[in-house]
Design a protein around this motif. Structure first.
Motif, PDB file in Angstrom:
ATOM      1  N   ASN A 124      44.814  47.677  38.569  1.00  0.00           N
ATOM      2  CA  ASN A 124      43.604  47.613  39.379  1.00  0.00           C
ATOM      3  C   ASN A 124      43.563  48.859  40.260  1.00  0.00           C
ATOM      4  O   ASN A 124      44.603  49.263  40.790  1.00  0.00           O
ATOM      5  CB  ASN A 124      43.615  46.358  40.257  1.00  0.00           C
ATOM      6  N   SER A 145      41.129  51.334  43.210  1.00  0.00           N
ATOM      7  CA  SER A 145      39.929  51.601  44.010  1.00  0.00           C
ATOM      8  C   SER A 145      40.027  53.005  44.579  1.00  0.00           C
ATOM      9  O   SER A 145      41.125  53.531  44.775  1.00  0.00           O
ATOM     10  CB  SER A 145      39.780  50.575  45.135  1.00  0.00           C
ATOM     11  N   TRP A 146      38.869  53.616  44.818  1.00  0.00           N
ATOM     12  CA  TRP A 146      38.776  54.970  45.376  1.00  0.00           C
ATOM     13  C   TRP A 146      37.673  54.946  46.421  1.00  0.00           C
ATOM     14  O   TRP A 146      36.558  54.518  46.121  1.00  0.00           O
ATOM     15  CB  TRP A 146      38.434  55.947  44.248  1.00  0.00           C
ATOM     16  N   LEU A 147      38.015  55.323  47.626  1.00  0.00           N
ATOM     17  CA  LEU A 147      37.022  55.300  48.714  1.00  0.00           C
ATOM     18  C   LEU A 147      37.017  56.664  49.394  1.00  0.00           C
ATOM     19  O   LEU A 147      38.016  57.070  49.983  1.00  0.00           O
ATOM     20  CB  LEU A 147      37.379  54.197  49.717  1.00  0.00           C
ATOM     21  N   PRO A 164      39.494  48.028  50.218  1.00  0.00           N
ATOM     22  CA  PRO A 164      39.729  49.401  49.756  1.00  0.00           C
ATOM     23  C   PRO A 164      40.003  50.372  50.911  1.00  0.00           C
ATOM     24  O   PRO A 164      40.301  51.529  50.674  1.00  0.00           O
ATOM     25  CB  PRO A 164      38.412  49.754  49.062  1.00  0.00           C
ATOM     26  N   SER A 196      32.288  43.484  45.508  1.00  0.00           N
ATOM     27  CA  SER A 196      33.053  44.409  44.664  1.00  0.00           C
ATOM     28  C   SER A 196      32.084  45.140  43.757  1.00  0.00           C
ATOM     29  O   SER A 196      30.918  44.735  43.611  1.00  0.00           O
ATOM     30  CB  SER A 196      34.072  43.648  43.819  1.00  0.00           C
ATOM     31  N   MET A 219      32.327  53.593  47.176  1.00  0.00           N
ATOM     32  CA  MET A 219      33.637  53.457  46.542  1.00  0.00           C
ATOM     33  C   MET A 219      33.530  53.423  45.016  1.00  0.00           C
ATOM     34  O   MET A 219      32.502  53.074  44.459  1.00  0.00           O
ATOM     35  CB  MET A 219      34.370  52.204  47.039  1.00  0.00           C
ATOM     36  N   GLU A 277      35.373  51.759  41.623  1.00  0.00           N
ATOM     37  CA  GLU A 277      36.232  50.664  41.227  1.00  0.00           C
ATOM     38  C   GLU A 277      35.971  50.438  39.741  1.00  0.00           C
ATOM     39  O   GLU A 277      34.960  50.903  39.226  1.00  0.00           O
ATOM     40  CB  GLU A 277      35.853  49.417  42.037  1.00  0.00           C
ATOM     41  N   THR A 324      31.877  43.515  52.022  1.00  0.00           N
ATOM     42  CA  THR A 324      33.180  44.191  52.057  1.00  0.00           C
ATOM     43  C   THR A 324      34.129  43.560  53.070  1.00  0.00           C
ATOM     44  O   THR A 324      35.340  43.622  52.895  1.00  0.00           O
ATOM     45  CB  THR A 324      33.016  45.687  52.398  1.00  0.00           C
ATOM     46  N   ARG A 369      36.702  41.253  51.786  1.00  0.00           N
ATOM     47  CA  ARG A 369      37.879  41.854  51.127  1.00  0.00           C
ATOM     48  C   ARG A 369      39.001  42.065  52.137  1.00  0.00           C
ATOM     49  O   ARG A 369      40.171  41.880  51.813  1.00  0.00           O
ATOM     50  CB  ARG A 369      37.500  43.185  50.480  1.00  0.00           C
TER      51      ARG A 369
END
Lengths: 180, 352
Positions: A34, A36-38, A64, B143, B176, B178, B257, B260
């Motif tokens: 898995n 994520s990129w922020l 993230p 997400s 973001m 994903e 968000t 999360r």
């Protein structure tokens, strides 16, 4: 390869900070993890600094946004000052020592100082510096294979830069093999 | 399911819309959602649809009114100040019962505020930002995968009920990247659009799309019809994620968000022997009251965590209806609460 990495990459705009993060995230996805990129997109980008948060994990990813990092990759001094404290005890800091003279003051983290910009300049292309640092990262963490990194490069780099890929792989190896 | 792709949230919204048969996009650029327009500009021609960068947000929402009147699946997107400008058009769309999808990638306010993540537009979205008694369905994905699924869903809900459907995210979700897995084919409902303005060809009575009803008796019966539709949506369309709520010491409620971050807090708390549950409304309107009713007396207290000064918490209190204590923790201005900060708040509540 298993694991969980929370990575902050930081430096000046134009050093390939955001694309370095995208390459890692893409390669992590190829590893079946898995990801994520922020990116930073807020006012801190004025003044030319850039950073991104990347998570690569076997677990589902919650937030993230990183408050702490297992690995910090820095390409300028202000970023080291800002993010050094976010590294978890036992974590890693990978520094472009051509651009950052200072060494982190902490003794509970692993520190890798690589003159990436100088090494890239010796290879004839300054834009390889980020890749050299990523080479050190994949060597030290083992979370991404060289093969998947190469595939990720193809996907993230725009087509007009694909002729550079063989050289980028060499840069990756320079980083992987660099000994202080 | 197809293969996994790594994509930016904003791009996924546009890709999902195209897959859902969206044939028209009208918008005006504003950070942090402009990638939606970029993506449509590049891809819409392949789908034979229409992309227009309008001269303003007001123009864009009225183009939405026009395209929806003609029966097209249509989207517009913006961020908070731009969404404020669209409110008159949204009210007209509600009055004329037009299906449309509106995306709000929320930023900080009031006024021009800042470009960082916030949830200060909750009231505007769920209580009616424009004039008159109307509702729109508000979906709050958390997400990138859910952005895809709920965008497709938004078009279906819009067509099914002839209603405006808003997707509310924030800059984190929009910016973001994903992984996302697209289906080979989308489930698209076939809605009756015999009401649309498609030209009579002199073969049928003319259709009329309007929101003006000067005769009070006629208007009230139109109002009552709208309210019956809203009731039906409340019964059928509320969506919620319930996580770890059985035997929870505290149930946190959060959307988008923020939920999360709460999942991380739940893991941290477990290590300290504190059991936290999460109720995450996926539809902000209709609000998932039943979930709150069901768990109202389970925890010692509820805590609503939001990126605003306390907006959804009002709906949580209405749903709990005095059966338990409801606390609030919020940050504004683009500041994001840390996991520790939220866990400290939970401990403070448990200490009493």
């Amino acid at each position: 390869m298993t694991g969980h990495e929370e990575i902050i990459i930081a430096g000046f705009g134009g050093q390939g900070i955001l694309s370095a993060g995208r390459i890692l995230a893409y390669a992590g996805m190829l590893e079946g993890k898995n990801v994520s990129w922020l990116p930073s997109y807020g006012p801190e980008m004025r003044g030319g600094t850039a950073n991104c948060h990347v998570i690569i994990s076997d677990e589902p990813i919650g937030s993230p946004i990183l408050n702490t990092a297992t690995t910090l990759i820095v390409m300028n001094a202000p970023s080291l000052d800002k993010f050094e404290k976010t590294v978890v005890p036992g974590g890693k800091v990978i520094i472009d020592s051509s651009l950052v003279e200072r060494k982190p003051s902490r003794d509970d983290i692993d520190i890798y100082q690589i003159p990436a910009t100088m090494l890239a300049s010796e290879m004839g292309n300054l834009t390889f510096a980020n890749i050299i640092l990523l080479g050190k990262f994949i060597k030290q963490t083992g979370i991404i294979s060289k093969e998947n990194f190469a595939i990720a490069l193809e996907h993230i780099l725009p087509e007009k830069k694909h002729y550079l890929i063989p050289e980028e792989i060499k840069a990756l190896e320079v980083g992987m093999n660099y000994c202080e | 399911m197809g293969k996994k792709l790594l994509m930016k949230g904003n791009e996924v919204i546009a890709e999902a819309a195209l897959r859902a048969g969206c044939k028209c996009y009208f918008g005006y650029p504003i950070t942090p959602q402009t990638e939606i327009a970029h993506y449509f500009a590049k891809k819409m021609p392949e789908y034979g649809g229409t992309f227009i960068q309008a001269e303003s947000e007001v123009a864009a929402i009225n183009m939405v009114y026009g395209a929806a009147s003609a029966g097209a699946r249509v989207m517009t997107s913006s961020s908070s100040p731009g969404i404020s400008l669209k409110q008159e058009g949204i009210s007209y769309i509600a009055g004329a019962e037009l299906p449309a999808v509106i995306v709000n990638i929320v930023r900080c306010g009031p006024g021009l505020g800042g470009i960082l993540p916030a949830q200060g537009d909750y009231f505007q979205a769920v209580k009616g930002g424009g004039h008159g008694d109307y509702k729109m369905v508000v979906l709050a994905p958390s997400s990138v995968q859910e952005l895809y699924e709920l965008t497709v869903e938004a078009f279906n809900i819009a067509d099914k009920y002839r209603i405006a459907c808003m997707i509310m995210g924030d800059g984190i979700l929009g910016q973001m990247m994903e992984t996302v897995e697209f289906k080979d084919k989308e489930e698209i409902i076939s809605a009756d659009k015999s009401w649309a303005l498609t030209g009579t060809k002199m073969e049928r009575e003319q259709n009329v799309i309007t929101s003006i009803y000067i005769d009070p008796e006629v208007l009230e019966s139109h109002n009552l019809k709208l309210q019956r539709k809203y009731k039906l949506i409340e019964e059928n369309e509320n969506r919620v994620e319930i996580f770890n709520c059985e035997e929870a010491d505290v149930i946190i409620t959060a959307f988008g968000t923020v939920a999360r971050i709460i999942k991380n807090v739940i893991k941290m708390a477990e290590k300290e022997g504190i059991k936290i549950g999460l109720i995450r409304p996926i539809t902000l309107w209709p609000f998932p009251n039943e979930a709150f009713e069901k768990y109202a007396t389970v925890p010692k207290a509820f805590l609503s965590v939001e990126l605003n000064a306390g907006q959804m918490v009002e709906d949580v209190r209405l749903a709990i209806n005095g059966k338990n204590k409801v606390f609030f923790h919020g940050r504004m201005g683009g500041m994001i609460p840390t996991q520790n900060e939220i866990l400290d708040k939970v401990k403070e509540i448990l200490k009493g």
